[in-house]
Write an enzyme that holds these catalytic residues in place. Structure first.
Site: not given
Ligand code: GLP
Length: 250
Positions: A71, A142
């Site tokens: 993304d 998500h």
């Molecule tokens: C963002 C990304 C996701 C990721 C999420 C979780 O929103 N688009 O792909 O999984 O962050 O982030 P973290 O690993 O910092 O909790």
């Protein structure tokens, strides 16, 4: 029938990262032209650190591998400090021998975003599809930027980011959630589920509730990661903290 997604639990985030990095190194040795789908966020940082170490210490060779990031934010140029392209350069690509021409990103500054999404789907198809899709998970369930909702888009598309997602990405934008773009482009759930193999990384207790629902179901668009239950070869790699709501699942 084996349950899906499979669940692997490790004592700490470093062991999760080390195990996955070793697997990716083995995949690169078996097939130097492997196609990887890659996530951003805090969770994969240790994994990228381990890959960098394996490249430096054990000559793991990335030169023929292809990558597709999941993304990207809309409306910021590729070189912006908050872009996921910048993130990947900083934490992985600048430190291994990957060919920049084989690293693929969505361009959130493209003039025609629909065309950009189609281009990305075509590039994934032209590369022969994704062999291994690595995923993180947002606290709202998500994956990529496929936010919970009544419907989920199958293919790469433009998304409106939810307030909690903008808050959790604020660190990339000077700590200010209001500076996080309101929209993003993301691979769709179909794009993700078409990968030959999917591995979702989750560490820390803030992910425990979500992980429990991903494993136990039901499958629902209000928890996009629950759709991984439909994938024939999906795995959750968890540390003890993220697995704390699961008893006896392995
Ligand atoms: C963002 C990304 C996701 C990721 C999420 C979780 O929103 N688009 O792909 O999984 O962050 O982030 P973290 O690993 O910092 O909790």
């Amino acid at each position: 029938m084996q349950r899906t997604p499979r669940v692997s639990i490790f004592p700490n985030p470093r062991d999760v990262a080390r195990t996955l990095a070793r697997r990716v190194a083995a995949a690169l040795r078996d097939n130097p032209r492997v196609v990887l789908g890659l996530p951003t966020g805090r969770t994969p940082l240790l994994f990228y650190e381990e890959l960098v170490r394996l490249h430096a210490d054990e000559d793991v060779d990335f030169s023929q591998a292809t990558t597709f990031n999941l993304d990207e934010f809309v409306g910021i140029p590729a070189g912006h400090p908050g872009s996921y392209r910048t993130f990947m350069g900083r934490f992985l690509f600048q430190h291994v021998n990957i060919d920049p021409a084989r690293t693929n990103f969505l361009d959130g500054a493209a003039a025609d975003l629909n065309e950009e999404c189609e281009r990305y789907e075509d590039s994934i198809a032209a590369a022969g599809g994704i062999d291994l899709q690595i995923l993180g998970i947002g606290t709202n369930g998500h994956i990529g930027f496929n936010e919970p909702g009544q419907e989920l888009d199958a293919r790469t598309h433009k998304v409106t980011l939810r307030p909690e997602t903008r808050r959790s990405n604020a660190a990339l934008f000077g700590g200010d959630p209001d500076s996080v773009p309101t929209h993003a482009l993301s691979m769709g759930m179909g794009t993700i589920l078409h990968a030959r193999k999917a591995v979702l990384l989750a560490t820390g207790d803030t992910k425990a509730r979500c992980v429990e629902r991903v494993v136990r179901g039901p499958i629902t668009t209000t928890l996009p990661a629950s759709l991984l239950q439909l994938h024939p070869d999906a795995e959750l790699m968890l540390d003890n903290a993220a697995a704390q709501e699961l008893d006896g699942v392995s």
